[in-house]
Design a protein around this motif. Structure first.
Motif: not given
Length: 465
Positions: A274-295
């Motif tokens: 529908t024209g919306g803008r989407s983004k996969l937000l891949r970011v790492r902290g200073e420790d190299g670990e990914l900012v992510a949801t864990r489960a």
């Protein structure tokens, strides 16, 4: 009829099956390699790089507006308390509000939420006035209506709405990062990182490599090709205006469709279409670990098959029916990849059947029962190409898994390839039967996954790794 009479027919069947499986496996391999090289190109040109931030700085940033997190919960007393407690500690922002939907006939879950929330005013428990379970979409729509009432009462709309599951461990930096991304996008998806399970190294941990590749490569390619990004249902956020628009477009008393088993996937794709803008937000902290949801993901074969069958049913079958094939070439390619699961499972089944046939052929030769066998240049080329593609696939799977989980888990990921294939075949069979029942009019059911453990139970403090 003697063995000599049957042997030529066995040889013909073996040849034809090899040709069938080899061709379709090679087509799938070319598809995968195309994604690999697209990712490498975007990576080398800098378009697919992962940003780095100071996690502590983002953890304590105030939000630019009100943020709502929606969690649908049915029979989640074992894990929902950990989710709520960890989220409240990890996200100290005062403009956060957790909306947790549950059911009047699930007192254990309601009690667990209340105990974890204590007196924190940022938690709102939304109790359905009907017995559960309904569908997950139905529960989410009920939460959405309650959110609208809260907005009307306060006179202040929410800036964005985020989805999470009852078993999630959120990242401390995630909320503020999503808030900042909402300046430029209508839909943001954070990566999902399944956690290794010592008690289930081969079933529960096989999700590690699948999400490492999917959220570390495939979704990046989708995004940069201009294709829609499917929402994972966790760690995904939508602008308030986008969900309102989706609610107006549906007939489900909210933005989430109860007619599909994967309402999250569909919602993410619709934003792009529908024209919306989407983004996969891949970011790492200073420790190299990914900012992510864990489960933790399902640790038993039965539950893993059931979960993946639901995904296949909703994405491959219902996605084809409900979303069609519109969009640019990149969009069509990605939708084809989303829907190839059942066919891939059939080809894999033929391949593993062939393995049994070939072993039987060898044993018969040992005992003097020769089967007249003739290969061909075409077949030899196809088999060699598949062997090379398998080696390439193993290297890529190792690399992406090792990047997030270490070398040992990367090696296990390669060894788990047959297990992943077996689960995929079993899930495809279940999904096909489930789809046939749906065609006969059987309503969609909340075929939820059972959860016993929570990663936050083993974390000493918010954000600990």
């Amino acid at each position: 009829m003697t063995f000599q009479d049957v042997a030529p027919w066995i040889a013909i069947a073996e040849y034809e099956l090899l040709l069938f499986a080899g061709i379709f496996l090679l087509i799938g391999a070319v598809d995968e390699v195309a994604v690999d090289f697209a990712w490498l190109y975007f990576r080398l040109t800098g378009k697919g790089r992962t940003l780095e931030v100071d996690r502590a700085d983002w953890t304590h940033r105030e939000l630019r507006g009100r943020a709502a997190v929606l969690i649908a919960a049915w029979d989640e007393a074992k894990v929902i308390g950990h989710t709520v407690k960890h989220a409240l500690n990890a996200w100290p922002q005062r403009d956060l509000c957790l909306f947790i939907g549950c059911y009047r006939n699930d007192p254990a879950t309601i009690r667990s939420i209340g105990e974890a929330a204590a007196d924190d005013p940022r938690v709102r428990i939304i109790i359905n006035d009907i017995d559960g379970p309904t569908t997950k979409a139905g529960c989410l729509n009920g939460i959405f209506r309650a959110l609208c009432d809260v907005e009307a009462e306060a006179g202040v709309p929410f800036r964005f709405i985020m989805l999470h599951d009852a078993e999630d461990m959120v990242d401390p930096a995630a909320l503020a990062l999503v808030d900042a991304a909402m300046d430029d996008f209508e839909f943001v998806q954070l990566p999902v990182l399944p956690q290794p399970q010592r008690k289930s190294r081969w079933i529960g941990s096989h999700y590690l490599e699948e999400f490492a590749e999917s959220h570390g490569k495939t979704l990046i390619v989708r995004s940069l090709l201009g294709a829609g990004i499917p929402a994972a249902g966790v760690g995904c956020a939508f602008s308030r205006a986008t969900l309102e628009a989706m609610a107006r477009r549906t007939q489900d008393e909210g933005p989430f469709s109860h007619k599909t088993l994967t309402e999250d996937y569909e919602l993410g794709i619709k934003v792009g279409s529908t024209g919306g803008r989407s983004k996969l937000l891949r970011v790492r902290g200073e420790d190299g670990e990914l900012v992510a949801t864990r489960a933790y993901f399902p640790s038993s074969l039965t539950h893993a098959v059931r979960q993946k069958a639901r995904w296949l049913h909703g994405i491959a079958f219902q996605g084809w029916d409900r979303l069609g094939w519109n969009g640019n070439l990149g969009e069509k390619w990605m939708r084809m990849r989303d829907r190839r699961g059942p066919l891939s499972a059939i080809v894999l089944f033929v391949g593993y059947t062939l393995l049994v046939v070939v072993v039987t052929h060898i044993i018969l030769d040992w005992f003097g029962y020769a089967i007249p066998w003739k290969s061909s240049a075409v077949l030899n080329f196809i088999l060699l190409a598949n062997l090379v593609s398998l080696a390439w696939r193993a290297v890529m799977r190792f690399a992406f898994t090792a990047r997030e989980y270490g070398l040992v888990e990367g090696l296990r990921a390669v060894l788990r390839l047959p297990i992943s294939n077996i689960i995929a075949m079993m899930a495809a069979r279940r999904a096909i039967f489930s789809y046939v029942r749906a065609l006969r009019g059987e309503p969609a059911q909340w075929d939820k996954t059972e959860h016993d453990d929570h990663p936050a139970a083993f974390v000493l403090q918010p954000g600990a790794r």
